[in-house]
Design a protein around this motif. Structure first.
Motif, PDB file in Angstrom:
ATOM      1  N   UNK A   1      14.001  50.071  43.926  1.00  0.00           N
ATOM      2  CA  UNK A   1      15.292  49.454  44.250  1.00  0.00           C
ATOM      3  C   UNK A   1      16.234  49.486  43.053  1.00  0.00           C
ATOM      4  N   UNK A   2      17.477  49.800  43.303  1.00  0.00           N
ATOM      5  CA  UNK A   2      18.504  49.684  42.281  1.00  0.00           C
ATOM      6  C   UNK A   2      18.895  48.205  42.230  1.00  0.00           C
ATOM      7  N   UNK A   3      18.583  47.533  41.104  1.00  0.00           N
ATOM      8  CA  UNK A   3      18.750  46.084  40.980  1.00  0.00           C
ATOM      9  C   UNK A   3      19.914  45.747  40.059  1.00  0.00           C
ATOM     10  N   UNK A   4      20.711  44.762  40.468  1.00  0.00           N
ATOM     11  CA  UNK A   4      21.805  44.255  39.650  1.00  0.00           C
ATOM     12  C   UNK A   4      21.432  42.859  39.181  1.00  0.00           C
ATOM     13  N   UNK A   5      21.675  42.575  37.914  1.00  0.00           N
ATOM     14  CA  UNK A   5      21.554  41.206  37.394  1.00  0.00           C
ATOM     15  C   UNK A   5      22.769  40.949  36.502  1.00  0.00           C
ATOM     16  N   UNK A   6      23.434  39.814  36.766  1.00  0.00           N
ATOM     17  CA  UNK A   6      24.615  39.424  36.008  1.00  0.00           C
ATOM     18  C   UNK A   6      24.384  38.010  35.476  1.00  0.00           C
ATOM     19  N   UNK A   7      24.737  37.783  34.220  1.00  0.00           N
ATOM     20  CA  UNK A   7      24.618  36.455  33.612  1.00  0.00           C
ATOM     21  C   UNK A   7      25.983  36.045  33.082  1.00  0.00           C
ATOM     22  N   UNK A   8      26.324  34.764  33.282  1.00  0.00           N
ATOM     23  CA  UNK A   8      27.591  34.233  32.804  1.00  0.00           C
ATOM     24  C   UNK A   8      27.351  32.913  32.087  1.00  0.00           C
ATOM     25  N   UNK A   9      28.030  32.725  30.966  1.00  0.00           N
ATOM     26  CA  UNK A   9      28.055  31.440  30.278  1.00  0.00           C
ATOM     27  C   UNK A   9      29.378  30.802  30.671  1.00  0.00           C
ATOM     28  N   UNK A  10      29.298  29.612  31.285  1.00  0.00           N
ATOM     29  CA  UNK A  10      30.492  28.890  31.720  1.00  0.00           C
ATOM     30  C   UNK A  10      30.596  27.601  30.919  1.00  0.00           C
ATOM     31  N   UNK A  11      31.814  27.266  30.511  1.00  0.00           N
ATOM     32  CA  UNK A  11      32.033  26.024  29.764  1.00  0.00           C
ATOM     33  C   UNK A  11      33.063  25.167  30.478  1.00  0.00           C
ATOM     34  N   UNK A  12      32.990  23.865  30.167  1.00  0.00           N
ATOM     35  CA  UNK A  12      33.937  22.902  30.716  1.00  0.00           C
ATOM     36  C   UNK A  12      34.415  22.031  29.563  1.00  0.00           C
ATOM     37  N   UNK A  13      35.700  22.035  29.300  1.00  0.00           N
ATOM     38  CA  UNK A  13      36.252  21.305  28.150  1.00  0.00           C
ATOM     39  C   UNK A  13      36.210  19.798  28.338  1.00  0.00           C
ATOM     40  N   UNK A  14      36.505  19.319  29.540  1.00  0.00           N
ATOM     41  CA  UNK A  14      36.537  17.880  29.803  1.00  0.00           C
ATOM     42  C   UNK A  14      36.037  17.628  31.218  1.00  0.00           C
ATOM     43  N   UNK A  15      35.519  16.430  31.436  1.00  0.00           N
ATOM     44  CA  UNK A  15      34.998  16.057  32.745  1.00  0.00           C
ATOM     45  C   UNK A  15      36.061  16.322  33.820  1.00  0.00           C
ATOM     46  N   UNK A  16      35.678  17.056  34.852  1.00  0.00           N
ATOM     47  CA  UNK A  16      36.586  17.335  35.957  1.00  0.00           C
ATOM     48  C   UNK A  16      37.450  18.561  35.774  1.00  0.00           C
ATOM     49  N   UNK A  17      37.501  19.118  34.566  1.00  0.00           N
ATOM     50  CA  UNK A  17      38.289  20.331  34.364  1.00  0.00           C
ATOM     51  C   UNK A  17      37.511  21.525  34.927  1.00  0.00           C
ATOM     52  N   UNK A  18      38.183  22.643  35.175  1.00  0.00           N
ATOM     53  CA  UNK A  18      37.486  23.788  35.773  1.00  0.00           C
ATOM     54  C   UNK A  18      36.469  24.417  34.812  1.00  0.00           C
ATOM     55  N   UNK A  19      35.429  25.012  35.388  1.00  0.00           N
ATOM     56  CA  UNK A  19      34.464  25.772  34.605  1.00  0.00           C
ATOM     57  C   UNK A  19      35.074  27.131  34.315  1.00  0.00           C
ATOM     58  N   UNK A  20      34.982  27.566  33.070  1.00  0.00           N
ATOM     59  CA  UNK A  20      35.566  28.833  32.635  1.00  0.00           C
ATOM     60  C   UNK A  20      34.454  29.740  32.115  1.00  0.00           C
ATOM     61  N   UNK A  21      34.427  30.981  32.569  1.00  0.00           N
ATOM     62  CA  UNK A  21      33.447  31.947  32.071  1.00  0.00           C
ATOM     63  C   UNK A  21      33.904  32.427  30.698  1.00  0.00           C
ATOM     64  N   UNK A  22      33.051  32.213  29.670  1.00  0.00           N
ATOM     65  CA  UNK A  22      33.409  32.588  28.304  1.00  0.00           C
ATOM     66  C   UNK A  22      32.625  33.800  27.809  1.00  0.00           C
ATOM     67  N   UNK A  23      31.544  34.145  28.499  1.00  0.00           N
ATOM     68  CA  UNK A  23      30.776  35.350  28.140  1.00  0.00           C
ATOM     69  C   UNK A  23      29.998  35.795  29.373  1.00  0.00           C
ATOM     70  N   UNK A  24      29.840  37.111  29.503  1.00  0.00           N
ATOM     71  CA  UNK A  24      29.059  37.625  30.628  1.00  0.00           C
ATOM     72  C   UNK A  24      28.467  38.979  30.266  1.00  0.00           C
TER      73      UNK A  24
END
Length: 136
Positions: free
Chosen positions: A68-91
């Motif tokens: 099988x041709x397999x895909x795997x993707x990893x993302x580091x997501x950060x959140x600056x303050x409670x309730x703020x959106x999660x932002x992908x900072x590395x992948x």
């Protein structure tokens, strides 16, 4: 808030999937954060590994069919303050035959973070699965 609820739902789904697997299913543990990953077909696992002055996000699909041709993707997501959106900072993304692993570039942050992994057949997006760690 929606991201936290989604992370909780992903965790519950992962626990449910892990308990539904046969007792012979192998587990993989990383050495830095002691995250146990169930080796199930096309089920990605995500964790972080500490590096000099930061950390990297790691994702792995360890039980894929070698043909099988397999895909795997990893993302580091950060959140600056409670309730703020999660932002992908590395992948990072890897596509290869059989089992696959991807590692992000090093990240240095004091923000709340989580690691998300997407994995499965590269040619069938409907069968890919996404899992995330709890925010830490």
């Amino acid at each position: 808030m929606h991201a936290r609820i989604a992370a909780l739902m992903v965790t519950v789904a992962g626990i449910t999937a892990a308990t539904a697997l046969p007792a012979s299913a192998a587990t993989v543990a990383d050495t830095s954060d002691k995250v146990a990953c169930v080796a199930a077909v096309n089920l990605p696992c995500a964790w972080q590994e500490t590096t000099d002055g930061g950390f990297v996000g790691v994702a792995q699909v360890s039980a894929a069919d070698p043909a099988q041709l397999t895909l795997v993707r990893v993302e580091v997501k950060t959140q600056r303050a409670w309730g703020s959106p999660w932002v992908t900072v590395a992948s990072a993304t890897t596509v290869t035959h059989g089992s696959a692993k991807a590692v992000t570039p090093r990240v240095v942050t004091g923000d709340l973070r989580m690691i998300c992994a997407t994995g499965g057949p590269a040619l069938d997006a409907a069968q890919r699965v996404t899992t995330c760690t709890n925010p830490f």
